[in-house]
Design a protein around this motif. Structure first.
Motif, PDB file in Angstrom:
ATOM      1  N   ILE A   1      -0.037  37.708 -41.904  1.00 57.32           N
ATOM      2  CA  ILE A   1      -0.554  36.437 -43.043  1.00 57.32           C
ATOM      3  C   ILE A   1      -2.189  36.031 -42.184  1.00 57.32           C
ATOM      4  O   ILE A   1      -2.626  35.459 -41.163  1.00 57.32           O
ATOM      5  N   PRO A   2      -2.611  35.992 -43.693  1.00 51.64           N
ATOM      6  CA  PRO A   2      -4.191  35.390 -43.667  1.00 51.64           C
ATOM      7  C   PRO A   2      -3.668  33.997 -42.636  1.00 51.64           C
ATOM      8  O   PRO A   2      -2.600  33.000 -42.711  1.00 51.64           O
ATOM      9  N   GLY A   3      -5.236  33.559 -42.007  1.00 49.25           N
ATOM     10  CA  GLY A   3      -4.856  32.563 -40.947  1.00 49.25           C
ATOM     11  C   GLY A   3      -4.078  32.492 -39.466  1.00 49.25           C
ATOM     12  O   GLY A   3      -3.789  32.220 -38.338  1.00 49.25           O
ATOM     13  N   GLY A   4      -3.706  33.763 -39.056  1.00 50.66           N
ATOM     14  CA  GLY A   4      -2.667  34.340 -38.501  1.00 50.66           C
ATOM     15  C   GLY A   4      -3.620  35.160 -37.184  1.00 50.66           C
ATOM     16  O   GLY A   4      -5.026  35.372 -37.480  1.00 50.66           O
ATOM     17  N   TYR A   5      -2.559  34.876 -35.602  1.00 52.58           N
ATOM     18  CA  TYR A   5      -3.301  35.183 -34.727  1.00 52.58           C
ATOM     19  C   TYR A   5      -3.651  36.630 -34.695  1.00 52.58           C
ATOM     20  O   TYR A   5      -4.622  37.131 -34.328  1.00 52.58           O
ATOM     21  N   LYS A   6      -3.186  37.391 -35.636  1.00 50.09           N
ATOM     22  CA  LYS A   6      -3.398  39.082 -35.544  1.00 50.09           C
ATOM     23  C   LYS A   6      -4.160  39.503 -36.542  1.00 50.09           C
ATOM     24  O   LYS A   6      -5.300  40.194 -36.210  1.00 50.09           O
ATOM     25  N   ARG A   7      -5.088  38.586 -37.148  1.00 48.02           N
ATOM     26  CA  ARG A   7      -6.023  38.975 -38.361  1.00 48.02           C
ATOM     27  C   ARG A   7      -7.217  39.252 -36.971  1.00 48.02           C
ATOM     28  O   ARG A   7      -8.147  39.790 -38.427  1.00 48.02           O
ATOM     29  N   ARG A   8      -7.405  38.799 -36.185  1.00 48.50           N
ATOM     30  CA  ARG A   8      -9.050  38.595 -35.694  1.00 48.50           C
ATOM     31  C   ARG A   8      -9.092  40.108 -34.485  1.00 48.50           C
ATOM     32  O   ARG A   8      -9.769  40.482 -34.574  1.00 48.50           O
ATOM     33  N   LEU A   9      -7.760  40.656 -34.997  1.00 49.43           N
ATOM     34  CA  LEU A   9      -8.060  42.374 -34.457  1.00 49.43           C
ATOM     35  C   LEU A   9      -8.623  43.244 -35.276  1.00 49.43           C
ATOM     36  O   LEU A   9      -8.228  42.898 -36.758  1.00 49.43           O
ATOM     37  N   SER A  10      -9.088  43.775 -35.181  1.00 50.65           N
ATOM     38  CA  SER A  10      -9.947  45.265 -35.545  1.00 50.65           C
ATOM     39  C   SER A  10     -10.299  46.350 -35.841  1.00 50.65           C
ATOM     40  O   SER A  10     -10.851  47.444 -36.014  1.00 50.65           O
ATOM     41  N   LEU A  11      -8.678  46.727 -35.393  1.00 50.78           N
ATOM     42  CA  LEU A  11      -8.204  48.050 -35.423  1.00 50.78           C
ATOM     43  C   LEU A  11      -8.416  48.503 -37.148  1.00 50.78           C
ATOM     44  O   LEU A  11      -8.406  47.442 -37.831  1.00 50.78           O
ATOM     45  N   GLU A  12      -9.374  49.635 -37.000  1.00 56.95           N
ATOM     46  CA  GLU A  12      -8.919  50.230 -38.306  1.00 56.95           C
ATOM     47  C   GLU A  12      -7.766  50.277 -39.396  1.00 56.95           C
ATOM     48  O   GLU A  12      -7.724  50.030 -40.736  1.00 56.95           O
ATOM     49  N   GLU A  13      -6.388  51.332 -38.339  1.00 52.87           N
ATOM     50  CA  GLU A  13      -5.479  51.101 -39.438  1.00 52.87           C
ATOM     51  C   GLU A  13      -4.939  49.574 -39.427  1.00 52.87           C
ATOM     52  O   GLU A  13      -4.109  49.206 -40.149  1.00 52.87           O
ATOM     53  N   GLU A  14      -5.160  48.186 -38.730  1.00 54.17           N
ATOM     54  CA  GLU A  14      -5.169  46.812 -39.370  1.00 54.17           C
ATOM     55  C   GLU A  14      -5.541  46.172 -40.444  1.00 54.17           C
ATOM     56  O   GLU A  14      -5.730  45.631 -41.415  1.00 54.17           O
ATOM     57  N   ASP A  15      -6.800  47.248 -40.581  1.00 51.02           N
ATOM     58  CA  ASP A  15      -7.561  46.480 -41.702  1.00 51.02           C
ATOM     59  C   ASP A  15      -7.139  46.770 -42.099  1.00 51.02           C
ATOM     60  O   ASP A  15      -6.840  45.887 -43.524  1.00 51.02           O
ATOM     61  N   GLU A  16      -6.584  48.213 -42.563  1.00 53.31           N
ATOM     62  CA  GLU A  16      -5.597  48.325 -44.033  1.00 53.31           C
ATOM     63  C   GLU A  16      -5.080  47.882 -44.308  1.00 53.31           C
ATOM     64  O   GLU A  16      -3.364  47.778 -45.733  1.00 53.31           O
ATOM     65  N   PHE A  17      -4.098  48.037 -43.223  1.00 53.71           N
ATOM     66  CA  PHE A  17      -2.535  46.719 -42.851  1.00 53.71           C
ATOM     67  C   PHE A  17      -2.714  45.520 -44.116  1.00 53.71           C
ATOM     68  O   PHE A  17      -2.047  44.818 -44.667  1.00 53.71           O
ATOM     69  N   HIS A  18      -4.222  44.962 -43.311  1.00 56.09           N
ATOM     70  CA  HIS A  18      -4.562  43.787 -43.826  1.00 56.09           C
ATOM     71  C   HIS A  18      -4.635  43.627 -45.166  1.00 56.09           C
ATOM     72  O   HIS A  18      -4.975  42.623 -46.092  1.00 56.09           O
ATOM     73  N   LYS A  19      -5.128  44.543 -45.073  1.00 51.97           N
ATOM     74  CA  LYS A  19      -6.093  44.586 -47.357  1.00 51.97           C
ATOM     75  C   LYS A  19      -4.662  44.488 -47.766  1.00 51.97           C
ATOM     76  O   LYS A  19      -4.780  44.506 -49.020  1.00 51.97           O
ATOM     77  N   ASP A  20      -3.661  45.143 -47.190  1.00 50.96           N
ATOM     78  CA  ASP A  20      -2.638  45.424 -48.461  1.00 50.96           C
ATOM     79  C   ASP A  20      -1.781  44.586 -48.523  1.00 50.96           C
ATOM     80  O   ASP A  20      -0.989  43.820 -49.663  1.00 50.96           O
ATOM     81  N   LEU A  21      -1.989  43.316 -47.032  1.00 49.75           N
ATOM     82  CA  LEU A  21      -1.012  42.557 -47.045  1.00 49.75           C
ATOM     83  C   LEU A  21      -1.641  41.044 -48.071  1.00 49.75           C
ATOM     84  O   LEU A  21      -0.863  40.567 -48.725  1.00 49.75           O
ATOM     85  N   ASP A  22      -3.374  41.229 -47.868  1.00 55.35           N
ATOM     86  CA  ASP A  22      -3.990  40.320 -49.077  1.00 55.35           C
ATOM     87  C   ASP A  22      -3.270  40.939 -50.449  1.00 55.35           C
ATOM     88  O   ASP A  22      -3.617  40.289 -51.548  1.00 55.35           O
ATOM     89  N   GLU A  23      -3.725  42.085 -51.090  1.00 59.89           N
ATOM     90  CA  GLU A  23      -3.361  42.592 -52.314  1.00 59.89           C
ATOM     91  C   GLU A  23      -1.612  42.312 -52.477  1.00 59.89           C
ATOM     92  O   GLU A  23      -1.893  41.235 -53.809  1.00 59.89           O
ATOM     93  N   VAL A  24      -0.680  42.021 -51.795  1.00 59.17           N
ATOM     94  CA  VAL A  24       0.092  41.895 -51.932  1.00 59.17           C
ATOM     95  C   VAL A  24       0.780  40.134 -52.424  1.00 59.17           C
ATOM     96  O   VAL A  24       0.930  39.499 -53.904  1.00 59.17           O
TER      97      VAL A  24
END
Length: 143
Positions: free
Chosen positions: A73-96
């Motif tokens: 979630i925003p502010g979490g340690y995994k947000r520092r990862l910059s993998l493309e698939e993580e970015d898609e996942f985090h965009k979906d998470l932010d949208e939710v």
């Protein structure tokens, strides 16, 4: 109709809180069965730990069920990862989070906040919506 997109399957928007609770119940039953099976095999110190596991409050166990999800979630340690698939996942998470009408600034403080019932309820709502998008418990959400 479902479409497999590697990490997730699109087309399963019916994941419900009841299904979440059933999956958690299965997780907890397995955890307790494993602890019970180990009681007769281990020494005193381990038995005390196992007994404490058997008596852990459900709310505390649910935090364990979410494992690394809080890191996404925003502010979490995994947000520092910059993998493309993580970015898609985090965009979906932010949208939710946006669709649920949650305050993004408050969400960003959750990874460092206390493990409260209120935070657990918010995390559960986000988790259920991500499952509705087709993300799997593991490895997508908690891995």
């Amino acid at each position: 109709m479902q479409e497999d997109l590697g990490n997730r399957t699109i087309g399963s928007p019916t994941f419900t809180e009841s299904e979440f609770l059933r999956e958690f119940e299965i997780f907890n039953e397995k955890r307790l069965a494993e602890a019970r099976n180990n009681i007769s095999k281990d020494g005193d110190a381990t038995q005390r730990w196992i007994q404490s596991e058997l008596n852990r409050p459900e709310e505390e166990v649910m935090w364990g069920y979410f494992n690394n999800f809080m890191g996404h979630i925003p502010g979490g340690y995994k947000r520092r990862l910059s993998l493309e698939e993580e970015d898609e996942f985090h965009k979906d998470l932010d949208e939710v989070i946006f669709r649920l009408g949650l305050n993004m600034d408050e969400i960003k403080t959750m990874p460092r906040a206390e493990k409260t019932k209120s935070n657990l309820d918010i995390l559960k709502r986000i988790y259920i919506e991500m499952r509705k998008l087709g993300y799997k418990h593991y490895p997508d959400l908690v891995g």
